[in-house]
Design a protein around this motif. Sequence first.
Motif, PDB file in Angstrom:
ATOM      1  N   THR A  19       0.902  -1.384  -0.104  1.00 23.12           N
ATOM      2  CA  THR A  19      -0.146   0.134  -0.175  1.00 23.12           C
ATOM      3  C   THR A  19       1.002   1.127   0.050  1.00 23.12           C
ATOM      4  N   ARG A 290      -0.137   6.463   0.938  1.00 21.24           N
ATOM      5  CA  ARG A 290      -0.864   5.119   1.242  1.00 21.24           C
ATOM      6  C   ARG A 290      -2.060   4.922   0.336  1.00 21.24           C
ATOM      7  N   ALA A 293      -4.899  -1.363  -1.682  1.00 15.01           N
ATOM      8  CA  ALA A 293      -4.229  -2.504  -2.062  1.00 15.01           C
ATOM      9  C   ALA A 293      -5.065  -2.901  -3.438  1.00 15.01           C
TER      10      ALA A 293
END
Length: 428
Positions: A19, A290, A293
Amino acid sequence: MADFTAEAFQNEFLPDGGTDVHAIVRVTSTGASAGGTAPAATSGSAAEVILIDTSGSMGRRGVEAAGQAARAALSEMVDGTLFAVVSGSGTAQIVYPYGNQGPLAVMSSATRTEAIRAVQGLRANGGTAMGTWLTLARRIFETVPHVTKRHAILLTDGVNEGERPASLQAAVQSCMGVFQCDCRGVGDQWRVDEVRAIASALLGTVDIIPGPEDMAAEFATMMRASMARGVAAAELRVWVPQGAELLFVRQVSPTLEDLSGRRTPVNALTGAYPTGAWADESRDYHVAVRLPARSLGQEQLAARVSLAVDGQPVAQALVKAKWSGDDALTTRIDPAVAAYTGQAELAQVIQDGLAAKAAGRDDVATSKLGRAVQLASATGNDEMTSRLRKVVEIDDADAGTVRLKKGASKIDEMSLDTASTKTSRVRR
């Protein structure tokens, strides 16, 4: 005409489930230096305030040297620059321009001569209340709201004992965005963390001047650097996509500064971070994002980093993310990211080690400074290793095995502290 470029250094490959994306963005300016002529060509396009400590602790010799330093700075100031000189003790007062002439004079051969004469009459007396000095500087700068390039030099030799810490903090906060300030401490009786907090908040530098005889050369250098900054102000803008989290934005070269808390919104997905004035130079920024995913093989733009002048982007770099199942790709750490991460840790352990030493916690100090030696050795930072040698005896640099040096001078410790946030440029 200033020209800016931006480029990103990163490993864009993330493993399955990864991430976090880290990138170093290098921004370079050319043609931005004023070259000593821009302020003269446009009279009043820059303003300078020199804040001189005239507290009792400076003594006759210190104040005389400070007057010589102010003279050196005035000699470097380009004609047409608006300027003032302030005497600071437990209070603050303008010593030049005189009386009802107004808070700022226009630099010329005549006003330079008058200002030099004025600083020769300074006397040491009273305490130290830097918040009052900064407040007066802010009020002076606020009389010329049309001037975008506003810079101050602050000199002190002592601890801010003339006012409550909260008062100094409030004064510093009131000055943020109004002017930049380079700060210098002379001798060994001032507090690095206190003066560094002022310089950091006001987008300036902090350093130690070992003795009064060194002040003039340092003031001349600071003023030359300020005069060379032909771009009055710029901001770093960082866009991240919907659903992403911007973990931090840090300047990592030429000095370490965490800009994360200085964000102002441009729009829902973009924040702006102040960078101050520019000359011909390069600066590096560490941006961490971040992302949610994604599946292997997918790609995504993680961030768009740009530099904006007068609200208009003038350079841009893209930070990317690609998810891969190839360990050879995903386990690489970009050399620039790794190097600057190590330098940030180096700065922190030096500051922590010196604080522990001052508090008498020698075991903690030895451990922290040993780690600093290890990091400096691993990165080939010979200058920092040399500074550390003045504070510790190094038995094994690679292992970080050290002993606190008996008789290390306070000047050497403070020099190490002020140098801790100066980084070595990572070459590509």
